[in-house]
Design an enzyme around this catalytic site. Structure first.
Site, PDB file in Angstrom:
ATOM      1  N   HIS A  67       0.849  -1.203   0.000  1.00 10.70           N
ATOM      2  CA  HIS A  67       0.000   0.000   0.000  1.00 10.70           C
ATOM      3  C   HIS A  67       0.875   1.240   0.000  1.00 10.70           C
ATOM      4  CE1 HIS A  67       0.746  -0.608   4.300  1.00 10.70           C
ATOM      5  NE2 HIS A  67       0.243   0.581   4.585  1.00 10.70           N
ATOM      6  N   HIS A  91       1.428   3.888   1.956  1.00 10.22           N
ATOM      7  CA  HIS A  91       1.964   4.653   3.093  1.00 10.22           C
ATOM      8  C   HIS A  91       3.486   4.769   3.056  1.00 10.22           C
ATOM      9  CE1 HIS A  91      -1.881   4.005   5.682  1.00 10.22           C
ATOM     10  NE2 HIS A  91      -1.977   5.067   4.911  1.00 10.22           N
ATOM     11  N   ASP A 127       5.759   4.628   5.230  1.00  9.09           N
ATOM     12  CA  ASP A 127       6.587   3.663   5.962  1.00  9.09           C
ATOM     13  C   ASP A 127       6.627   2.295   5.269  1.00  9.09           C
ATOM     14  OD1 ASP A 127       3.830   3.400   6.819  1.00  9.09           O
ATOM     15  OD2 ASP A 127       4.530   2.049   8.392  1.00  9.09           O
ATOM     16  N   HIS A 128       6.041   2.226   4.060  1.00  7.27           N
ATOM     17  CA  HIS A 128       6.117   0.980   3.281  1.00  7.27           C
ATOM     18  C   HIS A 128       6.787   1.186   1.920  1.00  7.27           C
ATOM     19  CE1 HIS A 128       3.545  -1.427   6.044  1.00  7.27           C
ATOM     20  NE2 HIS A 128       3.339  -0.193   6.474  1.00  7.27           N
ATOM     21  N   HIS A 144      -7.454  -0.772   5.535  1.00  6.83           N
ATOM     22  CA  HIS A 144      -6.419   0.134   6.056  1.00  6.83           C
ATOM     23  C   HIS A 144      -6.220   1.271   5.046  1.00  6.83           C
ATOM     24  CE1 HIS A 144      -2.737   1.348   8.109  1.00  6.83           C
ATOM     25  NE2 HIS A 144      -2.054   1.208   6.980  1.00  6.83           N
ATOM     26  N   ASP A 203      -0.289  -3.922   6.257  1.00  7.69           N
ATOM     27  CA  ASP A 203      -0.981  -3.408   7.447  1.00  7.69           C
ATOM     28  C   ASP A 203      -2.451  -3.815   7.453  1.00  7.69           C
ATOM     29  OD1 ASP A 203       1.425  -2.257   8.076  1.00  7.69           O
ATOM     30  OD2 ASP A 203       0.781  -0.176   7.774  1.00  7.69           O
ATOM     31  N   HIS A 231       4.326  -4.676  10.780  1.00  6.89           N
ATOM     32  CA  HIS A 231       4.824  -4.044  12.020  1.00  6.89           C
ATOM     33  C   HIS A 231       4.934  -5.030  13.170  1.00  6.89           C
ATOM     34  CE1 HIS A 231       4.389   0.229  10.726  1.00  6.89           C
ATOM     35  NE2 HIS A 231       3.451  -0.278   9.940  1.00  6.89           N
TER      36      HIS A 231
HETATM   37 FE    FE Z   1       2.619   0.720   8.205  1.00 12.07          FE
HETATM   38 ZN    ZN Z   2       0.091   1.581   6.566  1.00 14.81          ZN
END
Ligand code: FE
Ligand code: ZN
Length: 254
Positions: A56, A58, A60-61, A114, A133, A171
Site C-alpha cells: 500500500h 503509506h 513507511d512501506h 487500512h 498493514d 509491524h
Molecule cells: Fe505501516
Molecule cells: Zn500503513
C-alpha cells in the site's frame, strides 16, 4: 526449490521482507520502509533484488523504493488501485493476479480497509502471507480509508488460507495487540498461551513474526468478529460487520 524469507527491522517497528527463490536466485523486497537497513542486509548476503512489491501507499512501506531502484534497477509492483499514490510503478496488480519471484508465484488478494487499494500477497509454496498493514499478529491495521464491511471481507479472504500459513505483517505490534485481545477475550486459552510466549520473546528483543495463521484464527479478535459470544461480549449485534466495527473502535480507544 524453496522460498527463503529474511526479515529486516526498519524505522521504529516496521518489518521489511526479503524473498529469495532458491531455484533461480531471484530476490524481491516487500515494503521497503527505508533504504539503508534493507541495503545493508542485501549487501551482506550479496543479494541483488529485481523486484520491489508494495502492499500500500503509506510512506513507511514505500520509503525505500527510490533509493533501491536507483541502485539495483528493480521493477516496482504494487496495487492497481493505488496507481496515483505510489510513484514509479512498472506493474500494477489486482485481485487474482500473480507476482512472480523467479519460480515462486505470489497470489494477489485485494484487501482494502487500512487503505482503499491495499493488497496482500500469498506464496503457496512457501506457505507465506505478506499482509502489510491489513492483518497483524493478534490485530489488524487501523481503518484509515475503508469501511467495516470492506475490512471484514478482506480479513475473511485471508482467514480462508490454510492454518499452516505463516503471517508476515508490516509491524511489530504483537505485544500491544495481545493486551487488547485479552481485554475483549480474557478466557481464550490459545490467546493466553500465545501472549506468554510473545512477552517472553519481546523481553529478549526477539521478533514475534511470523505468526501461524491457524493460531490467528483462534486468538485474533479481528478474525473472530463472527463469533457470537465475542460479539455479545463487546456489546455488538451478531452481525459480524457490526461486531468488527465495534472491536476496531475499542482498539482505537484502547
Ligand atoms: Fe505501516
Ligand atoms: Zn500503513
Amino acid at each position: 526449490m524453496a522460498l527463503e524469507v529474511e526479515m529486516v527491522s526498519a524505522l521504529s517497528d516496521n518489518y521489511v521482507y526479503l524473498l529469495r527463490d532458491t531455484e533461480t536466485g531471484v530476490v524481491a523486497v516487500i515494503d521497503p520502509a527505508e533504504p539503508d537497513p534493507v541495503d545493508k542486509v542485501l549487501v551482506a548476503k550479496q543479494w541483488k533484488p529485481s523486484i520491489i512489491i508494495n502492499t500500500h501507499h503509506h510512506g513507511d512501506h514505500i520509503g525505500g523504493n527510490e533509493a533501491l531502484i536507483a541502485k539495483y534497477g528493480c521493477q516496482l509492483v504494487g496495487p492497481k488501485a493505488e496507481t496515483h499514490r505510489i510513484p514509479g510503478m512498472n506493474q500494477t496488480v489486482s485481485e487474482g493476479d500473480q507476482i512472480k519471484v523467479g519460480s515462486q508465484i505470489g497470489k494477489v488478494f485485494e484487501t482494502p480497509g487500512h487503505t482503499k487499494g491495499h493488497i496482500s500477497v500469498y506464496f503457496p509454496e512457501g506457505a507465506a502471507l505478506f499482509a502489510g498493514d491489513t492483518l497483524f499478529a493478534l490485530g489488524c491495521g487501523r481503518m484509515f480509508e475503508g469501511t467495516p464491511q470492506e475490512f471484514w471481507h478482506s480479513l475473511l479472504k485471508l482467514r480462508a488460507l490454510p492454518d499452516d500459513t505463516l503471517l508476515y505483517c508490516g509491524h511489530e505490534y504483537t505485544q500491544s495487540n495481545a493486551r487488547f485481545a485479552l481485554s475483549v477475550d480474557p478466557s481464550n486459552q490459545t490467546l493466553l498461551t500465545l501472549s506468554e510466549k510473545i512477552d517472553e520473546r519481546r523481553s529478549k528483543g526477539l521478533p514475534t513474526i511470523p505468526s501461524r495463521l491457524g493460531d490467528e484464527k483462534i486468538a485474533n479478535p479481528f478474525l473472530r468478529a463472527d463469533d457470537k459470544k465475542l460479539a455479545v461480549d463487546v456489546g455488538a449485534s451478531e452481525d459480524p460487520i457490526h461486531a468488527f466495527a465495534v472491536i476496531r473502535q475499542l482498539k482505537d480507544n484502547f
